[in-house]
Motif scaffolding. Structure first.
Motif, PDB file in Angstrom:
ATOM      1  N   GLU A 166      15.116   4.994  12.815  1.00  0.00           N
ATOM      2  CA  GLU A 166      14.834   5.994  12.333  1.00  0.00           C
ATOM      3  C   GLU A 166      16.586   5.749  10.338  1.00  0.00           C
ATOM      4  OE1 GLU A 166      15.426   9.079  14.008  1.00  0.00           O
ATOM      5  OE2 GLU A 166      16.930  10.860  12.702  1.00  0.00           O
ATOM      6  N   VAL A 167      16.694   5.304  11.382  1.00  0.00           N
ATOM      7  CA  VAL A 167      17.989   4.492   9.595  1.00  0.00           C
ATOM      8  C   VAL A 167      17.730   4.147   8.716  1.00  0.00           C
ATOM      9  CG1 VAL A 167      20.413   3.582   9.639  1.00  0.00           C
ATOM     10  CG2 VAL A 167      20.202   5.008  11.676  1.00  0.00           C
ATOM     11  N   MET A 168      16.799   2.927   9.963  1.00  0.00           N
ATOM     12  CA  MET A 168      16.278   1.653   8.284  1.00  0.00           C
ATOM     13  C   MET A 168      15.257   2.778   7.507  1.00  0.00           C
ATOM     14  SD  MET A 168      14.128  -1.076   9.105  1.00  0.00           S
ATOM     15  CE  MET A 168      12.102  -0.662   9.203  1.00  0.00           C
ATOM     16  N   MET A 169      14.504   3.918   7.850  1.00  0.00           N
ATOM     17  CA  MET A 169      13.200   4.878   6.995  1.00  0.00           C
ATOM     18  C   MET A 169      14.337   5.235   6.280  1.00  0.00           C
ATOM     19  SD  MET A 169      10.309   3.565   7.538  1.00  0.00           S
ATOM     20  CE  MET A 169       9.577   4.703   7.922  1.00  0.00           C
ATOM     21  N   HIS A 170      15.515   5.595   6.552  1.00  0.00           N
ATOM     22  CA  HIS A 170      15.843   6.701   5.751  1.00  0.00           C
ATOM     23  C   HIS A 170      16.692   5.777   4.714  1.00  0.00           C
ATOM     24  CE1 HIS A 170      17.045   9.974   9.546  1.00  0.00           C
ATOM     25  NE2 HIS A 170      16.000   9.721   9.168  1.00  0.00           N
ATOM     26  N   GLN A 171      17.052   5.056   5.249  1.00  0.00           N
ATOM     27  CA  GLN A 171      18.032   3.983   3.768  1.00  0.00           C
ATOM     28  C   GLN A 171      16.235   3.186   3.115  1.00  0.00           C
ATOM     29  OE1 GLN A 171      19.494   0.895   6.497  1.00  0.00           O
ATOM     30  NE2 GLN A 171      21.291   2.014   6.252  1.00  0.00           N
ATOM     31  N   LEU A 172      15.607   3.600   3.419  1.00  0.00           N
ATOM     32  CA  LEU A 172      14.622   3.118   2.473  1.00  0.00           C
ATOM     33  C   LEU A 172      13.912   4.422   1.413  1.00  0.00           C
ATOM     34  CD1 LEU A 172      12.054   1.076   4.821  1.00  0.00           C
ATOM     35  CD2 LEU A 172      13.558   0.152   2.936  1.00  0.00           C
ATOM     36  N   GLY A 173      14.926   5.688   1.736  1.00  0.00           N
ATOM     37  CA  GLY A 173      14.119   6.703   0.509  1.00  0.00           C
ATOM     38  C   GLY A 173      13.540   7.836   1.758  1.00  0.00           C
ATOM     39  N   ARG A 215      11.735  11.469  10.847  1.00  0.00           N
ATOM     40  CA  ARG A 215      12.784  11.224  12.581  1.00  0.00           C
ATOM     41  C   ARG A 215      11.763  10.953  13.395  1.00  0.00           C
ATOM     42  NH1 ARG A 215      16.114  14.678  13.823  1.00  0.00           N
ATOM     43  NH2 ARG A 215      15.123  15.663  15.334  1.00  0.00           N
ATOM     44  N   LEU A 216      12.109  10.290  14.182  1.00  0.00           N
ATOM     45  CA  LEU A 216      12.131  10.294  15.554  1.00  0.00           C
ATOM     46  C   LEU A 216      12.738   9.550  16.124  1.00  0.00           C
ATOM     47  CD1 LEU A 216       9.969   7.808  16.162  1.00  0.00           C
ATOM     48  CD2 LEU A 216      11.440   5.725  16.094  1.00  0.00           C
ATOM     49  N   ASP A 217      12.116  11.078  17.407  1.00  0.00           N
ATOM     50  CA  ASP A 217      13.348  11.143  17.948  1.00  0.00           C
ATOM     51  C   ASP A 217      12.642  11.651  19.585  1.00  0.00           C
ATOM     52  OD1 ASP A 217      11.340  13.459  18.475  1.00  0.00           O
ATOM     53  OD2 ASP A 217      12.610  14.892  18.079  1.00  0.00           O
ATOM     54  N   TRP A 218      12.130  10.535  19.798  1.00  0.00           N
ATOM     55  CA  TRP A 218      11.085  10.122  20.901  1.00  0.00           C
ATOM     56  C   TRP A 218      11.935  10.247  22.108  1.00  0.00           C
ATOM     57  CZ3 TRP A 218       6.901   6.474  19.962  1.00  0.00           C
ATOM     58  CH2 TRP A 218       6.056   6.614  18.866  1.00  0.00           C
ATOM     59  N   TRP A 278      14.153  -1.530  22.643  1.00  0.00           N
ATOM     60  CA  TRP A 278      13.513  -0.180  22.314  1.00  0.00           C
ATOM     61  C   TRP A 278      14.538   0.857  22.355  1.00  0.00           C
ATOM     62  CZ3 TRP A 278       9.523   0.167  18.958  1.00  0.00           C
ATOM     63  CH2 TRP A 278       8.604  -1.126  19.086  1.00  0.00           C
ATOM     64  N   GLN A 279      15.571   0.424  22.923  1.00  0.00           N
ATOM     65  CA  GLN A 279      16.374   2.036  23.346  1.00  0.00           C
ATOM     66  C   GLN A 279      17.045   1.664  21.521  1.00  0.00           C
ATOM     67  OE1 GLN A 279      19.643   1.333  25.631  1.00  0.00           O
ATOM     68  NE2 GLN A 279      19.907   3.652  26.102  1.00  0.00           N
ATOM     69  N   TRP A 280      17.280   0.300  20.717  1.00  0.00           N
ATOM     70  CA  TRP A 280      17.831   0.232  19.990  1.00  0.00           C
ATOM     71  C   TRP A 280      16.786   0.594  18.508  1.00  0.00           C
ATOM     72  CZ3 TRP A 280      20.203  -5.574  21.083  1.00  0.00           C
ATOM     73  CH2 TRP A 280      21.628  -4.887  22.116  1.00  0.00           C
ATOM     74  N   LEU A 281      15.987  -0.110  19.089  1.00  0.00           N
ATOM     75  CA  LEU A 281      15.015   0.124  17.581  1.00  0.00           C
ATOM     76  C   LEU A 281      15.071   1.715  17.753  1.00  0.00           C
ATOM     77  CD1 LEU A 281      12.333  -2.252  18.196  1.00  0.00           C
ATOM     78  CD2 LEU A 281      13.703  -2.189  15.874  1.00  0.00           C
ATOM     79  N   LEU A 282      14.727   2.318  18.372  1.00  0.00           N
ATOM     80  CA  LEU A 282      14.240   4.262  18.853  1.00  0.00           C
ATOM     81  C   LEU A 282      15.662   4.983  18.227  1.00  0.00           C
ATOM     82  CD1 LEU A 282      11.394   3.800  21.187  1.00  0.00           C
ATOM     83  CD2 LEU A 282      11.390   4.005  19.081  1.00  0.00           C
ATOM     84  N   ASN A 283      16.693   4.190  18.810  1.00  0.00           N
ATOM     85  CA  ASN A 283      17.579   4.921  19.106  1.00  0.00           C
ATOM     86  C   ASN A 283      18.010   5.806  17.014  1.00  0.00           C
ATOM     87  OD1 ASN A 283      20.687   5.902  18.363  1.00  0.00           O
ATOM     88  ND2 ASN A 283      21.387   4.041  19.731  1.00  0.00           N
ATOM     89  N   PRO A 284      17.873   7.141  16.842  1.00  0.00           N
ATOM     90  CA  PRO A 284      18.571   7.824  16.487  1.00  0.00           C
ATOM     91  C   PRO A 284      19.594   7.496  15.180  1.00  0.00           C
ATOM     92  CG  PRO A 284      18.335   9.204  17.556  1.00  0.00           C
ATOM     93  CD  PRO A 284      17.869   8.406  17.988  1.00  0.00           C
ATOM     94  N   THR A 285      20.782   7.121  15.423  1.00  0.00           N
ATOM     95  CA  THR A 285      21.237   7.183  14.809  1.00  0.00           C
ATOM     96  C   THR A 285      21.939   5.151  14.122  1.00  0.00           C
ATOM     97  OG1 THR A 285      23.203   6.393  16.848  1.00  0.00           O
ATOM     98  CG2 THR A 285      22.385   8.334  15.637  1.00  0.00           C
ATOM     99  N   LEU A 286      20.359   4.583  15.201  1.00  0.00           N
ATOM    100  CA  LEU A 286      20.554   2.475  14.674  1.00  0.00           C
ATOM    101  C   LEU A 286      19.590   2.533  14.036  1.00  0.00           C
ATOM    102  CD1 LEU A 286      22.451   1.022  18.232  1.00  0.00           C
ATOM    103  CD2 LEU A 286      23.301   1.403  15.698  1.00  0.00           C
TER     104      LEU A 286
END
Ligand SMILES: Nc1ncnc2c1ncn2[C@@H]1O[C@H](COP(=O)(O)OP(=O)(O)OP(=O)(O)O)[C@@H](O)[C@H]1O
Ligand SMILES: [Mg+2]
Lengths: 290, 360
Positions: free
Chosen positions: A133-140, A145-148, A122-130
C-alpha cells in the motif's frame, strides 16, 4: 531360533519401527480420542468421563464454526486459485520458452521456505503502513487501499495469497511433469488435424492430466487441514477470530485456554476430515493399480 | 501428374546436417516407401512434408502448390503415427470426427463419412469405445481411419506397424496395400522393415545419413543396387560379397576373387571396366543354389554351417578364406564338411568398384 530368524528376517528388521509407529502414531491417536471423552482441563484426567459431551460443546462453540467454515472457504479458494494458476503457469512454461529453468526456479523458490517465513513476508507486504500500500502511494496512487489483514471479510484472501505463493511451485512442477509426459505425436496429430492449441489443451491434454489433478487436490487438501504456522505468523487468527482455522483453534484450546478435552475433540474431527479426503483417494489409487 | 515435389530440401539442427539436398518427385497414386537405417532422417523428411518441421532450405510442392510456408492443416495431408497418437480422452468416433469438425464441415456430412470409413476398416463396432479399450491393431486401424476421413491429397505414414506383433503386422500390411489399391491416393510410408518396403512400395527410396542413395521399383533396387550400402542394407540374409580384381583378356572380362574366377561375359557394365580394377562382386544367397548340372558356372565348396529357417536352409560355404551363404530349398540338406557343387546365377551378379563403392 536361527531358522526362525532366517525365515522372518524382514519382519524382525522392521519390527522396531513398526512398534514406534504403533505407539507414537496410532497409540496417540487413540489416546487423543480417549481424552476427547473426558472433561480434562490443563492435564489429561480420565476420571472425568463425559462421553460425547465435548463434541456437543464443540459444535455449539461459535469460534469453532468460524474456524471450520474458514477451513472450507480458505481451502476452496486456495484449491481454485492454486490449481488454475499453477496449471496456467505450467502451460506457459511448457511452450518451450527461453530461459525455462530460470522461470521454473522463480516459481519453485517459495516452496523452499517455511510457512512461518512466508507468513511474515506477507505480513509485511500486506501491512498498510509498510508494504504494497505504501509503495503504491509513493508511486502516486493515493487512493490505493489494501486492508486485507485488518478487514475481517477479506482477511481470508491474505491467507489464500500467501498459501498460493508457497504452494504454486509444487503444483506447477507436478503439472509440468504431466504435460511433458504427453506423447509428442498427439500434438503433431492435432497440428495436422488443424486443432487450435487452446482446444488441444481443453479437450485433450488437460483431461489426460486427470491423475495429476487427483494428486494435487489431495496434497493441497492435506496442507489445508494442517495449515497452522501460516495463520499464526500472518494473522494469528485475527482480526478477532475471523481467520481462525481448526488447527489454530485446537492449539489455542489445548495450551492457552486449558481445555484439553475440547481440543482433543476438535483434533478427532480434523482427523475425520483428513480421512474423508484420503480414503476415496487411496481407494481410487489402489483400484487403478489392481 | 506430379502430386508432391521436394526440391533441394535441407534440414540442419545446429551444425548437424540431417537432410542433405533431397530431391524427389512423386506422381499421383504412387506409394513411396522411405527405407533406411535408424537416424538417417526418414521421419524428419516426413515431418517436413507434413509441415511439422521447418526446412532449412528448399521447397515443398503439393498438388502443384508451393506449401513451404503453409501450416500442416492447410497442406491437404493426413498422417499416421507409430504411437497411433489417438486422443485418449475421446471415443473412436470423436477421434475420427474431430479434424473434420475443426474444418467446419456439417455434422450431417461427417456422420455418414465416418461410418463408411469405419466399416471399410472393420472398426464400425468399436466407434463408441475409448482408445484405451482397444488392442494395438485396432488402435492403428482407428488412426488410419482418422486419416482416411480427411480424404487428403497425400497420406503420410511414419512406421505405422512397428508396434504390432509380426503376424498382425503382416495382415495390416496387406490391408494397407488393398486400401491403397482401392483409393489410389498418393502415400509416403516410412519403415525400416524391408519386407514392408518391398511389398508395399510402388517406388522405394533408400536413404543413408540424410542422403538419398537410390530411388526405384523394389525389384530394381533389390536386384540392381547402385552401391554397396544399398546392396548390403537390403536382403536377409545379406548379399554375399567377394573381393577381387577385374581381368580383361582378349575382349573377355572376368573377376578374379581369389578362390575362383567368375566370368562376367553377360554382365551389363554401367561404366567401362579396366584391367586390374579392384572390385567387390555381390551375389544374393538365393542365387547360390545346389547345382543341377546345367549352370554355366558352378563351384564345389565345403559347407561349414547350416541354419534351418523352415522354408529353406541357409548354408554357409567356405570359399577360399571367405564365406558365402547359399539359400537351399528345405529338402536339400547337405552334410557338414562334405563338399557340394553349387551353381551361381550369374545373371543376378552385381559388381561394385572397391574404392567408390558404386556399381560399375
Ligand atoms: N529435434 C532435434 N534436434 C536435434 N537433432 C535431431 C532432432 N530430431 C532429430 N534429430 C536428429 O536427426 C537425425 C534423423 O532423425 P530422424 O528421426 O529423422 O531419423 P529416422 O530415420 O526417422 O530414424 P528412426 O528409424 O530411428 O525413426 C537423427 O540423427 C537425430 O538424432
Ligand atoms: Mg523415425
Amino acid at each position: 531360533m536361527r531358522r526362525f530368524l532366517q525365515r522372518h528376517v524382514s519382519q524382525v528388521a522392521l519390527s522396531p519401527s513398526l512398534a514406534l509407529i504403533a505407539i507414537f502414531l496410532y497409540g496417540f491417536i487413540a489416546y487423543t480420542a480417549a481424552v476427547s471423552t473426558t472433561n480434562s482441563k490443563a492435564f489429561p484426567r480420565f476420571d472425568t468421563f463425559v462421553g460425547l459431551e465435548q463434541y456437543w460443546r464443540l459444535f455449539h462453540t461459535p469460534r469453532w464454526h468460524v474456524a471450520f467454515t474458514n477451513m472450507f472457504l480458505f481451502g476452496g479458494l486456495f484449491l481454485l486459485v492454486t490449481i488454475s494458476l499453477g496449471l496456467l503457469i505450467a502451460i506457459l512454461i511448457d511452450q518451450r520458452i527461453r530461459a525455462e529453468s530460470f522461470f521454473r526456479s522463480i516459481v519453485m523458490y517459495p516452496m523452499a521456505m517455511s510457512f512461518v517465513v512466508t507468513g511474515i513476508i506477507w505480513q509485511w507486504l500486506l501491512n498498510p503502513t509498510l508494504g504494497i500500500e505504501v509503495m503504491m502511494h509513493q508511486l502516486g496512487f493515493e487512493s490505493f487501499r489494501l486492508d486485507w489483514l485488518t478487514n475481517p471479510d477479506t482477511v481470508i484472501w491474505a491467507l489464500v495469497v500467501a498459501a498460493f505463493w508457497q504452494g504454486c511451485g509444487l503444483v506447477m512442477a507436478l503439472f509440468l511433469a504431466g504435460l511433458r509426459g504427453i506423447d509428442e505425436d498427439i500434438w503433431k496429430a492435432a497440428a495436422v488435424d488443424g486443432i487450435p492449441a487452446w482446444r488441444v489443451y481443453v479437450f485433450i491434454v488437460i483431461p489426460m492430466l486427470a491423475p495429476v489433478f487427483l494428486t494435487v487436490v489431495v496434497l493441497l487438501s492435506l496442507s489445508i487441514v494442517r495449515a497452522f504456522d501460516l495463520v499464526v505468523a500472518l494473522t494469528n487468527g485475527g482480526p478477532g477470530v475471523s481467520s481462525d482455522l481448526p488447527s489454530v483453534f485446537m492449539f489455542d484450546m489445548a495450551f492457552r485456554r486449558t481445555n484439553l478435552g475440547l481440543s482433543a475433540a476438535s483434533a478427532v474431527v480434523m482427523l475425520g476430515t483428513v480421512l474423508a479426503i484420503l480414503i476415496p483417494y487411496l481407494y481410487i489409487e489402489t483400484r487403478e493399480r489392481a | 501428374m506430379i502430386d508432391l515435389r521436394i526440391s533441394n530440401c535441407n534440414k540442419n539442427y545446429g551444425s548437424l546436417r540431417v537432410l542433405k539436398d533431397i530431391n524427389l518427385e512423386i506422381e499421383r497414386g504412387e506409394f513411396i516407401v522411405l527405407l533406411g537405417p535408424s537416424g538417417c532422417g526418414k521421419s524428419t523428411l516426413l515431418h517436413i512434408v507434413a509441415g511439422l518441421d521447418r526446412l532449412s532450405a528448399g521447397a515443398i510442392e503439393i498438388g502443384g502448390r508451393d506449401v513451404t510456408d503453409v501450416e500442416p492443416k492447410d497442406r491437404d495431408i493426413a498422417m499416421v503415427f507409430q504411437s497411433y497418437a489417438l486422443y485418449p480422452t475421446m471415443s473412436v468416433r470423436s477421434n475420427m470426427e474431430f479434424g473434420l469438425r475443426m474444418r467446419g464441415k456439417p455434422m450431417s456430412e461427417i456422420r455418414p463419412l465416418v461410418e463408411e470409413k469405419a466399416r471399410m476398416l472393420h472398426i464400425d463396432h468399436l466407434l463408441d469405445r475409448r482408445p484405451s479399450q482397444l488392442s494395438g491393431g485396432q488402435r492403428q486401424r482407428v488412426a488410419i481411419g482418422r486419416a482416411l476421413v480427411r480424404d487428403p491429397k497425400v497420406f503420410l505414414f511414419d512406421e505405422p506397424l512397428s508396434n504390432l506383433d509380426a503376424k498382425l503386422r503382416a495382415s495390416m500390411r496387406t490391408e494397407i496395400k488393398k486400401l491403397h489399391q482401392s483409393l489410389g491416393t498418393t502415400a509416403i510410408y516410412v519403415t525400416h522393415d524391408q519386407l514392408e518396403a518391398m511389398t508395399l512400395a510402388t517406388r522405394m527410396v533408400v536413404m543413408k545419413a540424410g542422403e538419398i542413395q537410390q530411388v526405384g521399383k523394389p525389384e530394381e533396387v533389390y536386384h540392381r543396387p547402385v552401391n554397396l550400402f544399398v546392396a548390403d542394407f537390403l536382403g536377409n540374409p545379406g548379399m554375399n560379397f567377394m573381393k577381387g580384381h577385374l581381368r580383361l583378356e582378349g575382349g573377355r572380362v572376368s573377376a578374379d576373387v581369389g578362390a575362383a574366377t567368375i566370368p562376367l561375359d553377360g554382365y551389363a557394365f554401367d561404366t567401362a571396366p579396366t584391367d586390374g580394377q579392384a572390385v567387390v562382386v555381390g551375389l544374393r544367397p538365393e542365387s547360390v543354389q545346389p547345382s543341377t548340372g546345367g549352370e554355366p558356372f558352378a563351384l564345389t565348396l565345403k559347407p561349414t554351417l547350416i541354419e534351418h529357417t523352415g522354408s529353406d536352409n541357409l548354408v554357409v560355404l567356405a570359399m577360399g578364406g571367405e564365406e558365402i551363404v547359399g539359400k537351399f530349398p528345405s529338402d536339400m540338406l547337405p552334410t557338414l564338411g562334405e563338399p557340394v557343387t553349387v551353381g551361381f546365377d550369374l545373371s543376378r551378379l552385381s559388381v561394385f568398384d572397391a574404392q567408390t563403392e558404386r556399381r560399375i
